[in-house]
Design a protein around this motif. Structure first.
Motif, PDB file in Angstrom:
ATOM      1  N   GLU A  19       0.938  -1.124   0.214  1.00 52.85           N
ATOM      2  CA  GLU A  19      -0.576  -0.187   0.047  1.00 52.85           C
ATOM      3  C   GLU A  19       0.970   1.185   0.091  1.00 52.85           C
ATOM      4  OE1 GLU A  19      -3.258  -0.032  -0.593  1.00 52.85           O
ATOM      5  OE2 GLU A  19      -2.854  -2.841  -0.268  1.00 52.85           O
ATOM      6  N   ASP A  20       0.544   2.150  -0.873  1.00 54.73           N
ATOM      7  CA  ASP A  20       0.947   3.445  -0.356  1.00 54.73           C
ATOM      8  C   ASP A  20       1.933   4.120   0.620  1.00 54.73           C
ATOM      9  OD1 ASP A  20      -0.079   3.784  -2.980  1.00 54.73           O
ATOM     10  OD2 ASP A  20      -1.533   5.475  -2.523  1.00 54.73           O
ATOM     11  N   GLU A  21       1.117   3.562   1.693  1.00 54.21           N
ATOM     12  CA  GLU A  21       2.296   4.170   3.191  1.00 54.21           C
ATOM     13  C   GLU A  21       3.123   3.259   3.600  1.00 54.21           C
ATOM     14  OE1 GLU A  21      -1.724   1.746   4.754  1.00 54.21           O
ATOM     15  OE2 GLU A  21      -1.512   3.743   3.297  1.00 54.21           O
ATOM     16  N   ALA A  29       5.833   4.466   0.939  1.00 50.58           N
ATOM     17  CA  ALA A  29       6.322   5.302   2.003  1.00 50.58           C
ATOM     18  C   ALA A  29       8.210   5.693   2.679  1.00 50.58           C
ATOM     19  CB  ALA A  29       5.156   6.626   1.892  1.00 50.58           C
ATOM     20  N   HIS A  46       5.860   0.840  -8.225  1.00 53.10           N
ATOM     21  CA  HIS A  46       5.018   0.615  -7.647  1.00 53.10           C
ATOM     22  C   HIS A  46       3.103   0.303  -8.030  1.00 53.10           C
ATOM     23  CE1 HIS A  46       2.005   2.118  -4.472  1.00 53.10           C
ATOM     24  NE2 HIS A  46       2.163   1.016  -3.724  1.00 53.10           N
ATOM     25  N   ARG A  70      -0.220  -0.930  -6.165  1.00 52.42           N
ATOM     26  CA  ARG A  70      -0.581  -1.902  -5.206  1.00 52.42           C
ATOM     27  C   ARG A  70      -1.466  -3.012  -5.800  1.00 52.42           C
ATOM     28  NH1 ARG A  70      -3.100   3.296  -4.364  1.00 52.42           N
ATOM     29  NH2 ARG A  70      -5.027   2.399  -5.782  1.00 52.42           N
TER      30      ARG A  70
END
Length: 101
Positions: free
Chosen positions: A29-31, A34, A43, A45
């Protein structure tokens, strides 16, 4: 079910250090990404893989990465069923000791 091809974080690190051109896909996931990804990884998901099938080329091999290798394993089974060449990085980013960006 066909067995999944895997690669260890150490093997992957060696290939990158040797300058091999690899197709890496991080399905976290994005977080999570990061906090750092393997340099050169794309990337996408996990939930977005089905709508991004046009990104994948059946002539190339893709290495999938997630946090622990569970999600990336699921993605590998899904894509392998559709005729793509895939490998799962076992241990995921928890086992990765190489650089991240």
């Amino acid at each position: 079910m066909e067995e999944l091809q895997i690669i260890t974080p150490e093997e992957l690190q060696k290939k990158l250090e040797n300058g091999e051109k690899l197709e890496l896909v991080d399905v976290r996931e994005d977080e999570e990404v990061a906090a750092g990804m393997i340099p050169g990884a794309k990337h996408i998901r996990m939930g977005d893989i089905p709508m991004n099938l046009d990104y994948f080329d059946k002539d190339k091999e893709y290495i999938f990465i997630c946090r622990s290798s569970h999600r990336s394993g699921n993605v590998c089974f899904y894509l392998q069923d559709q005729g793509y060449k895939v490998r799962n990085m076992i241990g995921g980013m928890l086992a990765w000791t190489g650089e991240t960006k």
